[in-house]
Design a protein around this motif. Sequence first.
Motif, PDB file in Angstrom:
ATOM      1  N   LEU A  87       0.804  -1.226   0.000  1.00 19.60           N
ATOM      2  CA  LEU A  87       0.000   0.000   0.000  1.00 19.60           C
ATOM      3  C   LEU A  87       0.838   1.279   0.000  1.00 19.60           C
ATOM      4  O   LEU A  87       0.310   2.361  -0.291  1.00 19.60           O
ATOM      5  CB  LEU A  87      -0.932   0.005   1.209  1.00 19.60           C
ATOM      6  N   VAL A  88       2.116   1.173   0.310  1.00 22.92           N
ATOM      7  CA  VAL A  88       2.943   2.379   0.434  1.00 22.92           C
ATOM      8  C   VAL A  88       2.928   3.197  -0.850  1.00 22.92           C
ATOM      9  O   VAL A  88       2.722   4.421  -0.821  1.00 22.92           O
ATOM     10  CB  VAL A  88       4.386   1.998   0.822  1.00 22.92           C
ATOM     11  N   VAL A  89       3.129   2.558  -1.995  1.00 25.17           N
ATOM     12  CA  VAL A  89       3.231   3.293  -3.262  1.00 25.17           C
ATOM     13  C   VAL A  89       1.908   3.963  -3.650  1.00 25.17           C
ATOM     14  O   VAL A  89       1.881   5.163  -3.914  1.00 25.17           O
ATOM     15  CB  VAL A  89       3.754   2.382  -4.380  1.00 25.17           C
ATOM     16  N   PRO A  90       0.770   3.229  -3.717  1.00 26.01           N
ATOM     17  CA  PRO A  90      -0.467   3.925  -4.078  1.00 26.01           C
ATOM     18  C   PRO A  90      -0.859   5.019  -3.092  1.00 26.01           C
ATOM     19  O   PRO A  90      -1.412   6.043  -3.494  1.00 26.01           O
ATOM     20  CB  PRO A  90      -1.517   2.807  -4.129  1.00 26.01           C
ATOM     21  N   PHE A 124       3.938   6.838 -18.446  1.00 23.21           N
ATOM     22  CA  PHE A 124       3.268   7.642 -17.418  1.00 23.21           C
ATOM     23  C   PHE A 124       1.938   6.999 -17.014  1.00 23.21           C
ATOM     24  O   PHE A 124       1.649   6.839 -15.822  1.00 23.21           O
ATOM     25  CB  PHE A 124       3.039   9.063 -17.938  1.00 23.21           C
ATOM     26  N   TRP A 125       1.131   6.596 -17.996  1.00 26.62           N
ATOM     27  CA  TRP A 125      -0.168   6.019 -17.668  1.00 26.62           C
ATOM     28  C   TRP A 125      -0.031   4.608 -17.101  1.00 26.62           C
ATOM     29  O   TRP A 125      -0.861   4.182 -16.279  1.00 26.62           O
ATOM     30  CB  TRP A 125      -1.078   6.034 -18.895  1.00 26.62           C
ATOM     31  N   GLU A 126       1.004   3.884 -17.469  1.00 24.42           N
ATOM     32  CA  GLU A 126       1.236   2.577 -16.858  1.00 24.42           C
ATOM     33  C   GLU A 126       1.568   2.729 -15.378  1.00 24.42           C
ATOM     34  O   GLU A 126       1.159   1.896 -14.554  1.00 24.42           O
ATOM     35  CB  GLU A 126       2.350   1.845 -17.599  1.00 24.42           C
ATOM     36  N   VAL A 127       2.287   3.776 -15.019  1.00 23.37           N
ATOM     37  CA  VAL A 127       2.584   4.042 -13.609  1.00 23.37           C
ATOM     38  C   VAL A 127       1.318   4.470 -12.877  1.00 23.37           C
ATOM     39  O   VAL A 127       1.026   3.989 -11.767  1.00 23.37           O
ATOM     40  CB  VAL A 127       3.685   5.105 -13.474  1.00 23.37           C
ATOM     41  N   ILE A 128       0.538   5.363 -13.487  1.00 25.44           N
ATOM     42  CA  ILE A 128      -0.691   5.830 -12.858  1.00 25.44           C
ATOM     43  C   ILE A 128      -1.625   4.648 -12.568  1.00 25.44           C
ATOM     44  O   ILE A 128      -2.280   4.590 -11.517  1.00 25.44           O
ATOM     45  CB  ILE A 128      -1.403   6.856 -13.762  1.00 25.44           C
ATOM     46  N   VAL A 147       0.565  -0.496 -13.322  1.00 26.26           N
ATOM     47  CA  VAL A 147       1.101  -1.604 -14.107  1.00 26.26           C
ATOM     48  C   VAL A 147       2.620  -1.645 -13.979  1.00 26.26           C
ATOM     49  O   VAL A 147       3.231  -2.717 -13.994  1.00 26.26           O
ATOM     50  CB  VAL A 147       0.683  -1.470 -15.585  1.00 26.26           C
ATOM     51  N   LYS A 148       3.232  -0.451 -13.851  1.00 27.99           N
ATOM     52  CA  LYS A 148       4.667  -0.340 -13.619  1.00 27.99           C
ATOM     53  C   LYS A 148       4.911   0.463 -12.344  1.00 27.99           C
ATOM     54  O   LYS A 148       4.080   1.296 -11.953  1.00 27.99           O
ATOM     55  CB  LYS A 148       5.346   0.361 -14.800  1.00 27.99           C
ATOM     56  N   PRO A 149       6.069   0.257 -11.687  1.00 25.34           N
ATOM     57  CA  PRO A 149       6.375   1.023 -10.469  1.00 25.34           C
ATOM     58  C   PRO A 149       6.772   2.453 -10.819  1.00 25.34           C
ATOM     59  O   PRO A 149       7.195   2.744 -11.946  1.00 25.34           O
ATOM     60  CB  PRO A 149       7.550   0.256  -9.861  1.00 25.34           C
ATOM     61  N   PRO A 150       6.666   3.390  -9.857  1.00 27.70           N
ATOM     62  CA  PRO A 150       7.032   4.782 -10.122  1.00 27.70           C
ATOM     63  C   PRO A 150       8.460   4.969 -10.631  1.00 27.70           C
ATOM     64  O   PRO A 150       8.732   5.918 -11.370  1.00 27.70           O
ATOM     65  CB  PRO A 150       6.829   5.457  -8.757  1.00 27.70           C
ATOM     66  N   LYS A 151       9.373   4.066 -10.267  1.00 33.72           N
ATOM     67  CA  LYS A 151      10.754   4.218 -10.722  1.00 33.72           C
ATOM     68  C   LYS A 151      10.860   4.166 -12.242  1.00 33.72           C
ATOM     69  O   LYS A 151      11.871   4.610 -12.809  1.00 33.72           O
ATOM     70  CB  LYS A 151      11.654   3.159 -10.089  1.00 33.72           C
ATOM     71  N   ALA A 152       9.834   3.638 -12.933  1.00 29.92           N
ATOM     72  CA  ALA A 152       9.856   3.597 -14.393  1.00 29.92           C
ATOM     73  C   ALA A 152       9.911   5.000 -14.988  1.00 29.92           C
ATOM     74  O   ALA A 152      10.406   5.193 -16.101  1.00 29.92           O
ATOM     75  CB  ALA A 152       8.628   2.850 -14.926  1.00 29.92           C
ATOM     76  N   LEU A 153       9.426   5.994 -14.255  1.00 30.44           N
ATOM     77  CA  LEU A 153       9.451   7.375 -14.744  1.00 30.44           C
ATOM     78  C   LEU A 153      10.848   7.986 -14.685  1.00 30.44           C
ATOM     79  O   LEU A 153      11.046   9.110 -15.156  1.00 30.44           O
ATOM     80  CB  LEU A 153       8.477   8.242 -13.938  1.00 30.44           C
ATOM     81  N   PHE A 154      11.800   7.249 -14.118  1.00 31.91           N
ATOM     82  CA  PHE A 154      13.185   7.734 -14.051  1.00 31.91           C
ATOM     83  C   PHE A 154      14.098   6.934 -14.982  1.00 31.91           C
ATOM     84  O   PHE A 154      15.319   7.009 -14.854  1.00 31.91           O
ATOM     85  CB  PHE A 154      13.685   7.671 -12.610  1.00 31.91           C
ATOM     86  N   HIS A 155      13.489   6.190 -15.890  1.00 33.14           N
ATOM     87  CA  HIS A 155      14.277   5.486 -16.905  1.00 33.14           C
ATOM     88  C   HIS A 155      15.030   6.516 -17.751  1.00 33.14           C
ATOM     89  O   HIS A 155      14.508   7.612 -18.014  1.00 33.14           O
ATOM     90  CB  HIS A 155      13.354   4.648 -17.788  1.00 33.14           C
ATOM     91  N   PRO A 156      16.256   6.218 -18.186  1.00 32.40           N
ATOM     92  CA  PRO A 156      17.014   7.196 -18.987  1.00 32.40           C
ATOM     93  C   PRO A 156      16.260   7.727 -20.210  1.00 32.40           C
ATOM     94  O   PRO A 156      16.427   8.883 -20.585  1.00 32.40           O
ATOM     95  CB  PRO A 156      18.262   6.399 -19.399  1.00 32.40           C
ATOM     96  N   GLN A 157      15.397   6.897 -20.824  1.00 30.04           N
ATOM     97  CA  GLN A 157      14.635   7.366 -21.973  1.00 30.04           C
ATOM     98  C   GLN A 157      13.652   8.473 -21.610  1.00 30.04           C
ATOM     99  O   GLN A 157      13.210   9.225 -22.481  1.00 30.04           O
ATOM    100  CB  GLN A 157      13.869   6.206 -22.614  1.00 30.04           C
ATOM    101  N   ILE A 158      13.311   8.558 -20.326  1.00 37.51           N
ATOM    102  CA  ILE A 158      12.414   9.612 -19.853  1.00 37.51           C
ATOM    103  C   ILE A 158      13.200  10.717 -19.176  1.00 37.51           C
ATOM    104  O   ILE A 158      13.006  11.908 -19.436  1.00 37.51           O
ATOM    105  CB  ILE A 158      11.364   9.038 -18.884  1.00 37.51           C
ATOM    106  N   LEU A 159      14.130  10.330 -18.308  1.00 37.37           N
ATOM    107  CA  LEU A 159      14.853  11.300 -17.503  1.00 37.37           C
ATOM    108  C   LEU A 159      15.705  12.238 -18.382  1.00 37.37           C
ATOM    109  O   LEU A 159      15.665  13.465 -18.213  1.00 37.37           O
ATOM    110  CB  LEU A 159      15.754  10.564 -16.512  1.00 37.37           C
ATOM    111  N   LEU A 160      16.435  11.701 -19.338  1.00 39.04           N
ATOM    112  CA  LEU A 160      17.329  12.532 -20.131  1.00 39.04           C
ATOM    113  C   LEU A 160      16.589  13.487 -21.066  1.00 39.04           C
ATOM    114  O   LEU A 160      16.903  14.682 -21.113  1.00 39.04           O
ATOM    115  CB  LEU A 160      18.312  11.651 -20.919  1.00 39.04           C
TER     116      LEU A 160
END
Length: 255
Positions: A179-182, A229-233, A236-249
């Motif tokens: 429950l921590v993440v949601p 972004f919508w997979e995280v929302i 389906v994927k954890p929030p750390k997916a939003l820090f993938h280099p393809q997104i972060l850079l």
Amino acid sequence: MGRLPKQKSTLSWGYSSRWYQIPDHWQAPWKVMLIQTKPPDHPRGVVMYPVEGNRWIVTLVGVGHDYPPTHETDFLPFAQTVRSHEVYDAIHQAQPLSDIYSYRRTENCWQHYEALPRLPEHLVAVGDAVCAFNPIYGQGMTVAALGALTLDQCLDQTAGKFPLQGFTPIFHQQLAQMLVVPWLMATSEDLRWPSTVGPTPNWQTRLMHQYLDRVVQASLDRSYIYRTFWEVIHMVKPPKALFHPQILLPDLRLG
């Protein structure tokens, strides 16, 4: 069993919904319209989409005790005050088909069963009985399903151990970890509004808000970021997916 510890966070959201008949020969370049609230200055929003029977369902949204109306004479004027005129233009001559239905029980509440010193054996709590979310984020059913999966995993771990002595606290500890993440996703978004009753946002939360705003901006013309972004929302994927280099850079290169 002791007193049940709980966390609460509330922004006092309100919703008012109504059915409309779609006018004959209605034409528009869109099928669904979502006009979101925008902190801190735009506490009103609306969503409208078609349903069976050639009808629309229209839901007005208000934040921070700025509740949308429940009275006939106020529904259209409220719709006229959101950040786009398109929903009002669509419904102000449409035929209402229902009364106005209101919902205002929108607080986030987490009952910490895992923190109790003693729990009844062979009895567990799941779903909203443990953690209830503001429905604006669409998390409730997903989190309830994840809770059911957690229960299934715990049962697998204790398979063959009867009478499952100590199962209840083990399950609630694992449920709390899930429950921590949601919980953070829901409550940190509410903290964008100064009227939220709950913890005060710290610098990490404010920094995360700024980063997520940039991710949303980048997603407008980058399909991979949009999808992630919508997979995280939808968890389906954890929030750390939003820090993938393809997104972060690419995000860091935004002006």
